[in-house]
Design an enzyme around this catalytic site. Structure first.
Site, PDB file in Angstrom:
ATOM      1  N   SER A   1       6.511   1.008  -7.618  1.00 45.54           N
ATOM      2  CA  SER A   1       6.131   2.051  -8.592  1.00 45.54           C
ATOM      3  C   SER A   1       7.038   2.024  -9.827  1.00 45.54           C
ATOM      4  O   SER A   1       6.566   2.137 -10.965  1.00 45.54           O
ATOM      5  CB  SER A   1       6.144   3.442  -7.944  1.00 45.54           C
ATOM      6  OG  SER A   1       7.323   3.662  -7.216  1.00 45.54           O
TER       7      SER A   1
ATOM      8  N   HIS B   1       3.696   0.510   0.208  1.00 47.94           N
ATOM      9  CA  HIS B   1       4.656   1.316  -0.567  1.00 47.94           C
ATOM     10  C   HIS B   1       4.425   2.782  -0.204  1.00 47.94           C
ATOM     11  O   HIS B   1       4.511   3.159   0.952  1.00 47.94           O
ATOM     12  CB  HIS B   1       4.456   0.984  -2.052  1.00 47.94           C
ATOM     13  CG  HIS B   1       5.482   1.537  -2.990  1.00 47.94           C
ATOM     14  ND1 HIS B   1       6.744   1.899  -2.619  1.00 47.94           N
ATOM     15  CD2 HIS B   1       5.429   1.806  -4.340  1.00 47.94           C
ATOM     16  CE1 HIS B   1       7.429   2.341  -3.669  1.00 47.94           C
ATOM     17  NE2 HIS B   1       6.630   2.306  -4.731  1.00 47.94           N
TER      18      HIS B   1
ATOM     19  N   HIS C   1      12.013  -2.436   5.459  1.00 48.77           N
ATOM     20  CA  HIS C   1      12.255  -2.201   4.030  1.00 48.77           C
ATOM     21  C   HIS C   1      12.622  -3.511   3.358  1.00 48.77           C
ATOM     22  O   HIS C   1      13.221  -4.389   3.987  1.00 48.77           O
ATOM     23  CB  HIS C   1      13.379  -1.174   3.818  1.00 48.77           C
ATOM     24  CG  HIS C   1      13.346  -0.559   2.459  1.00 48.77           C
ATOM     25  ND1 HIS C   1      13.947  -1.139   1.374  1.00 48.77           N
ATOM     26  CD2 HIS C   1      12.745   0.558   2.007  1.00 48.77           C
ATOM     27  CE1 HIS C   1      13.724  -0.378   0.311  1.00 48.77           C
ATOM     28  NE2 HIS C   1      12.996   0.658   0.661  1.00 48.77           N
TER      29      HIS C   1
ATOM     30  N   ARG D   1      17.220   8.786   3.478  1.00 50.25           N
ATOM     31  CA  ARG D   1      16.179   9.787   3.210  1.00 50.25           C
ATOM     32  C   ARG D   1      15.497  10.174   4.520  1.00 50.25           C
ATOM     33  O   ARG D   1      15.095  11.311   4.720  1.00 50.25           O
ATOM     34  CB  ARG D   1      15.153   9.232   2.203  1.00 50.25           C
ATOM     35  CG  ARG D   1      15.771   8.858   0.856  1.00 50.25           C
ATOM     36  CD  ARG D   1      14.783   8.128  -0.045  1.00 50.25           C
ATOM     37  NE  ARG D   1      14.360   6.849   0.523  1.00 50.25           N
ATOM     38  CZ  ARG D   1      13.479   6.024  -0.028  1.00 50.25           C
ATOM     39  NH1 ARG D   1      12.931   6.352  -1.187  1.00 50.25           N
ATOM     40  NH2 ARG D   1      13.152   4.884   0.541  1.00 50.25           N
TER      41      ARG D   1
ATOM     42  N   ASP E   1       9.250   7.161   4.990  1.00 51.27           N
ATOM     43  CA  ASP E   1       7.866   7.515   5.302  1.00 51.27           C
ATOM     44  C   ASP E   1       7.620   7.767   6.788  1.00 51.27           C
ATOM     45  O   ASP E   1       6.568   8.254   7.179  1.00 51.27           O
ATOM     46  CB  ASP E   1       6.920   6.411   4.806  1.00 51.27           C
ATOM     47  CG  ASP E   1       6.956   6.296   3.302  1.00 51.27           C
ATOM     48  OD1 ASP E   1       6.977   7.339   2.639  1.00 51.27           O
ATOM     49  OD2 ASP E   1       6.995   5.163   2.782  1.00 51.27           O
TER      50      ASP E   1
END
Ligand code: NMX
Ligand code: MLT
Length: 425
Positions: free
Chosen positions: A233, A263, A309, A318, A364
């Site tokens: 992004s 993504h 990743h 995160r 995610d």
């Protein structure tokens, strides 16, 4: 009390000098090289772009302006924006000025929602969010001033103006997407007593029985803002912005990449994965059942969403922040129990599978579970929430790039024939 634009003007002057000095003395020094595998392999590990808002350490994860993420998870996204742009956190009065400024720009014209209402009911929220931003492009101040012949030195100022407009409006727009796509289509007005994140939750109009949704939004929108500039992004936004496409065009380009399952869409895929498992086994399965199910997925040629990743080689900090939130907000939720079981089972399966270089969870893996637990039960909407946050980082990167006059992106591509000749194959 300081104004963001004034602080940034000062910081940019020093930043420009710094870059100028490095280039004056070290322009021809080599910082990276490219192998054939990297050229064919998504340029993984090639250091070919500058990003001074944040960096991702393979061993520890996101570092924002020198601060490891764990040190700033309790900050709000508006503070994150200030930090990304200036390198410092704002004091309370400066933060309030920024929040008031954003609130004054937050309205989205009706024509945007009217246009979105014309789309088929099955349109994906990411397509709606991206189209909504393009519909707002008409109001770009950067574009207007460019057309009037603004000087290069002014680019960053109008890029910042568009950034503030866009960031103020994207929660209103995205909550509107939610209302149109999943609810009665009526737009809920902002509540002037609430901050950027709480207003987003409020405008979505989701029942909030636990009262935790605004806190979750604040955390979520803070965590997903920036992840250096090589991710899809940010890279897309950077490339579009480098052609001096205005922030509406450039962020829309970034969101179109965020919408991919490898993504940002992985959060939707991951929650769907959780729900499918619960449905198959009538609840949280045993470790052996989950292991078999994961192998089934892998053997069908798919990836396990939420794991692996391109840069990280550790558990995504995160993810850890989401985990800590879930421990407090929904410790007994079956989906959280399943997420914990995945943590035990999936990395071992991926290791045995032998392909993924990183078998740890990324952000995610848990963010969707949290959203679901707190009342946002439409997985296709999760990436749009990611998009609201990601706009903060990619806009900040764009403003800094306009500030130091980063030129148009144009790497050289080569043909397979050229590679074969070059390496004597
Ligand atoms: N499940 C199955 N296979 C995987 C996974 C996974 N979670 N992660 C990597 N692999 C495979 C990958 O597909 C590749 O296979 P092949 O050689 O057949 O092409 C191989 O392992 C090597 O890939 P890596 O070098 O480890 O990873 P890469 O940098 O190419 O890709 C991701 C990174 C994130 C795209 C990859 O790990 C993935 O597809 N993960 C699942 C999707 C996901 O969670 N994406 C979200 C990323 C974070 N975000 O928010 O954007
Ligand atoms: C991101 O936040 O952009 C993802 O973790 C993907 C990446 O960094 O490549």
């Amino acid at each position: 009390m300081a104004k963001l634009k004034d602080v940034l003007a000062e910081k940019l002057a020093a930043y420009r000098e710094d870059v100028k000095k490095v280039l004056a003395t070290h322009a021809d020094d080599v910082i990276s090289q490219v192998t054939v595998a990297q050229a064919y392999g998504g340029m993984r590990g090639v250091k070919g772009q500058i990003c001074d808002t944040s960096t991702v350490s393979p061993d520890t994860g996101l570092i924002v302006r020198g601060r490891p993420l764990a040190e700033i998870t309790d900050r709000c996204p508006e503070e994150m924006l200030w930090l990304l742009l200036t390198g410092d956190l704002p004091d309370a009065a400066s933060l309030k000025t920024l929040q008031d400024d954003l609130a004054s720009r937050a309205d989205v014209p009706d024509y945007v929602f009217d246009a979105l209402r014309q789309l088929p009911k099955t349109t994906h929220p990411m397509a709606m969010q991206s189209m909504g931003l393009l519909a707002l492009q008409e109001g770009s101040k950067f574009r207007k001033h460019y057309d009037e012949g603004m000087r290069k030195e002014e680019y960053w100022e109008w890029c910042l103006e568009d950034t503030l407009d866009l960031l103020a409006k994207i929660p209103t727009l995205t909550a509107g997407v939610y209302r149109i796509r999943y609810k009665d289509g009526k737009i809920i007005p902002r509540d002037p007593s609430k901050d950027w994140s709480a207003n987003f939750a409020h405008m979505m109009g989701v029942p909030d029985p636990t009262g935790n949704l605004a806190d979750l939004m604040r955390l979520y929108l803070n965590l997903h803002a920036d992840h250096e500039s090589g991710n899809v992004s940010a890279n897309l936004c950077h490339t579009a912005g480098s052609a001096l496409s205005d922030p509406y065009y450039a962020v829309s380009a970034g969101l179109n990449g965020l919408a991919g399952p490898l993504h940002g869409l992985a959060n939707q895929e991951c929650l769907k994965f959780h729900l499918a498992i619960v449905e198959r086994f009538g609840g949280v399965p045993s470790a052996d059942q989950l292991k078999d199910y994961t192998w089934e997925l892998l053997n069908s040629g798919r990836v396990v969403p939420g794991f692996g990743h391109a840069v990280l080689r550790c558990t995504d900090p995160r993810y850890t922040a989401c985990y800590d939130f879930a421990k407090k907000a929904c410790p007994d939720l079956p989906l959280f129990k399943l997420a914990k079981l995945m943590l035990e089972v999936v990395p071992a399966v991926l290791k045995e599978h032998g392909k993924a270089k990183n078998t740890n969870p990324n952000v995610d893996a848990l963010s969707g579970v949290l959203m679901y637990a707190l009342g946002v039960t439409e997985p296709p909407f999760y990436t749009a929430i990611f998009g609201v946050s990601r706009a903060i980082g990619i806009c900040s990167q764009m403003v800094l790039n306009r500030g130091i006059g980063t030129p148009i992106t144009r790497p050289k591509s080569v043909t397979t024939e050229w590679v074969k000749k070059q390496v004597g194959a």
